[in-house]
Design an enzyme around this catalytic site. Structure first.
Site, short mmCIF file in Angstrom:
data_model
loop_
_atom_site.label_atom_id
_atom_site.label_comp_id
_atom_site.label_asym_id
_atom_site.label_seq_id
_atom_site.Cartn_x
_atom_site.Cartn_y
_atom_site.Cartn_z
N ARG A 162 0.83 -1.22 0.00
CA ARG A 162 0.00 0.00 0.00
C ARG A 162 0.86 1.26 0.00
NH1 ARG A 162 -5.58 -2.06 0.43
NH2 ARG A 162 -4.97 -4.05 -0.40
N GLU B 229 -5.55 4.25 5.65
CA GLU B 229 -5.10 4.04 4.27
C GLU B 229 -5.76 5.06 3.35
OE1 GLU B 229 -4.68 0.42 1.35
OE2 GLU B 229 -6.71 0.61 2.07
N SER C 296 -11.02 -0.84 2.35
CA SER C 296 -10.29 -0.85 3.64
C SER C 296 -9.97 0.57 4.05
CB SER C 296 -8.97 -1.60 3.51
OG SER C 296 -9.20 -2.90 3.06
N1 EPU Z 1 -11.11 -10.58 9.71
C1 EPU Z 1 -11.85 -10.60 10.85
N2 EPU Z 1 -12.88 -9.68 10.98
C2 EPU Z 1 -13.20 -8.80 10.01
C3 EPU Z 1 -12.42 -8.78 8.84
C4 EPU Z 1 -11.37 -9.68 8.70
O1 EPU Z 1 -11.62 -11.39 11.74
O2 EPU Z 1 -14.14 -8.04 10.19
C5 EPU Z 1 -10.04 -11.58 9.53
C6 EPU Z 1 -10.50 -12.66 8.53
O3 EPU Z 1 -11.18 -13.67 9.17
C7 EPU Z 1 -9.21 -13.12 7.94
C8 EPU Z 1 -8.32 -11.90 8.00
O4 EPU Z 1 -8.91 -11.00 8.92
O5 EPU Z 1 -8.63 -14.13 8.72
C9 EPU Z 1 -8.12 -11.25 6.65
O6 EPU Z 1 -9.37 -10.81 6.14
P1 EPU Z 1 -9.62 -10.53 4.58
O7 EPU Z 1 -9.27 -11.73 3.77
O8 EPU Z 1 -10.98 -9.99 4.41
O9 EPU Z 1 -8.54 -9.45 4.19
P2 EPU Z 1 -8.04 -8.12 4.93
O10 EPU Z 1 -6.65 -8.33 5.38
O11 EPU Z 1 -9.04 -7.67 5.91
C10 EPU Z 1 -6.95 -7.14 2.77
C11 EPU Z 1 -6.99 -5.90 1.94
C12 EPU Z 1 -8.27 -5.87 1.11
C13 EPU Z 1 -8.27 -7.08 0.20
C14 EPU Z 1 -8.20 -8.34 1.07
C15 EPU Z 1 -8.10 -9.62 0.29
C16 EPU Z 1 -5.70 -4.29 3.24
C17 EPU Z 1 -5.73 -3.05 4.05
N3 EPU Z 1 -6.88 -4.73 2.79
O12 EPU Z 1 -8.02 -7.09 3.70
O13 EPU Z 1 -8.25 -4.70 0.32
O14 EPU Z 1 -9.42 -7.13 -0.61
O15 EPU Z 1 -7.02 -8.28 1.92
O16 EPU Z 1 -6.82 -9.75 -0.22
O17 EPU Z 1 -4.63 -4.82 2.99
C18 EPU Z 1 -9.05 -2.46 0.05
O18 EPU Z 1 -7.89 -2.09 0.11
O19 EPU Z 1 -9.97 -1.65 -0.09
C19 EPU Z 1 -9.36 -3.88 0.23
C20 EPU Z 1 -10.61 -4.30 0.32
#
Ligand code: EPU
Length: 337
Positions: A164, A333, A238
């Site tokens: 990012r 972000e 995000s």
């Molecule tokens: N999780 C929770 N609670 C929540 C959300 C997530 O416990 O409310 C846990 C999930 O269970 C999982 C982990 O967090 O174990 C990761 O969750 P997720 O796969 O949804 O990904 P993220 O790390 O929350 C990042 C990116 C997203 C991208 C996803 C998928 C960042 C800041 N965000 O989210 O990007 O779509 O991975 O790769 O790195 C964006 O930037 O707008 C965006 C949506």
């Protein structure tokens, strides 16, 4: 170019915040931007370059010029044995570019399907999702150097792409307007299904073979199930970055908080900010006109009439509670204007 005055930006930011720009104009070409920069009347006012408006939170009216980058075009520049080189106008919609690649069988961006925003914004925050970052297909970009009003080229190493992050969020911030990005796509796909949810979704889809089209479809399905559609409910994806902590800090958190969600990162461990926020009790909470999305705690939403300050205040409260509970500092972000 037509300059519009006191122009509402509500339709130009996915949060749907109703602020206005003192002046607003759309640029369809490099020469449009260059002639605007030569125009002393508007060229010296504060300016904001807008792509898809999907990573921005307006907290007040913008007392200057908002320039919407609308440079279009997808051109196959060259190819070698393994790659296609595609030059894409900065104003192209990212997902439409991804769909173009899927259709032509150019591999590399399928995991990045359905990310809102424009092509020109993609390298600025080095968009990433489902195990892939934009830098894996980035070749070079062209930008107008605002000081000299001339076109310059940034190589991949010039851009300093990270999680990012890029030079355009730091030293080069506000100094260039990206006009096109050249991507290096693969002839032979390197299918990446390592991100857990993709494998599960492919099984559910009963896809006959794992192809770039199937991965793209799986990613679209996952995103649609978790992330709110900005057409229906304002948001900017995000709101925070996933914070990286040292291995020691992670070990001590793991002792106190079972089930903490984290991934290995070059600099230590990257924690899932969504998990931290959920543990603080924020998931699904509504505060006035704003709130935390019920299916993904990293996403703040506008229930209709929120102003940017309300959303910003909520983000501050979240930052504070995560700090108090886990001793971890989240970083926003979304760009705050
Ligand atoms: N999780 C929770 N609670 C929540 C959300 C997530 O416990 O409310 C846990 C999930 O269970 C999982 C982990 O967090 O174990 C990761 O969750 P997720 O796969 O949804 O990904 P993220 O790390 O929350 C990042 C990116 C997203 C991208 C996803 C998928 C960042 C800041 N965000 O989210 O990007 O779509 O991975 O790769 O790195 C964006 O930037 O707008 C965006 C949506």
């Amino acid at each position: 170019m037509k300059v519009l005055e006191n122009f509402s930006l509500k339709k130009f930011n996915t949060f749907g915040i109703d602020v206005s720009a003192k002046y607003f104009l759309e640029a369809g070409s490099v020469s449009d931007i260059q002639s605007y920069l030569d125009d002393k009347r508007v060229g010296e006012l504060p300016r904001l370059i807008l792509g898809g408006g999907s990573n921005i939170l307006f907290t007040k009216n913008f007392d200057g010029v908002v320039l919407k980058n609308n440079i279009r075009g997808i051109e196959l520049l060259a190819q070698d044995q393994e790659h296609y080189y595609l030059k894409v106008g900065a104003g192209e919609v990212w997902h439409q570019f991804v769909m173009h690649c899927i259709q032509k069988n150019y591999a590399g961006v399928e995991n990045l399907s359905l990310i809102p925003g424009s092509v020109g914004a993609a390298p600025i925050q080095n968009i990433g999702a489902y195990g892939v970052e934009q830098k894996e297909v980035f070749h070079e970009l062209e930008a107008i150097d605002l000081k000299e009003n001339k076109l310059v080229v940034f190589s991949k190493s010039d851009c300093q792409l990270g999680y990012r992050d890029s030079i355009f969020k730091r030293e080069a911030k506000g100094k260039f307007i990206i006009t096109s990005v050249t991507f290096k796509l693969f002839k032979t796909p390197k299918l990446n299904t390592s991100y857990g949810a993709i494998g599960q979704e492919l099984e559910k889809m009963e896809a006959k073979e794992v192809s770039i089209a199937a991965i793209s479809q799986a990613v679209c399905n996952i995103r649609r199930s978790k992330l709110p559609d900005p057409e229906k409910i304002g948001n900017a994806g995000s709101f925070f970055k996933n914070p990286v902590v040292s291995n020691e800090k992670y070990e001590s958190l793991k002792k106190d908080f079972h089930g903490i969600s984290a991934y290995k990162d070059n600099a230590g461990m990257k924690l899932a900010a969504g998990w931290l926020i959920e543990q603080c009790g924020w998931k699904g909470k509504q505060v006035g006109n704003t709130g935390v999305h019920k299916d993904q705690a990293l996403v703040l939403v506008n229930y209709g009439n929120a102003n940017g300050a309300e959303v910003f205040d909520l983000s501050g409260k979240i930052l504070q509670s995560v700090k108090e509970k886990f001793g971890v500092e989240l970083e926003r972000e979304v760009v705050i204007v």
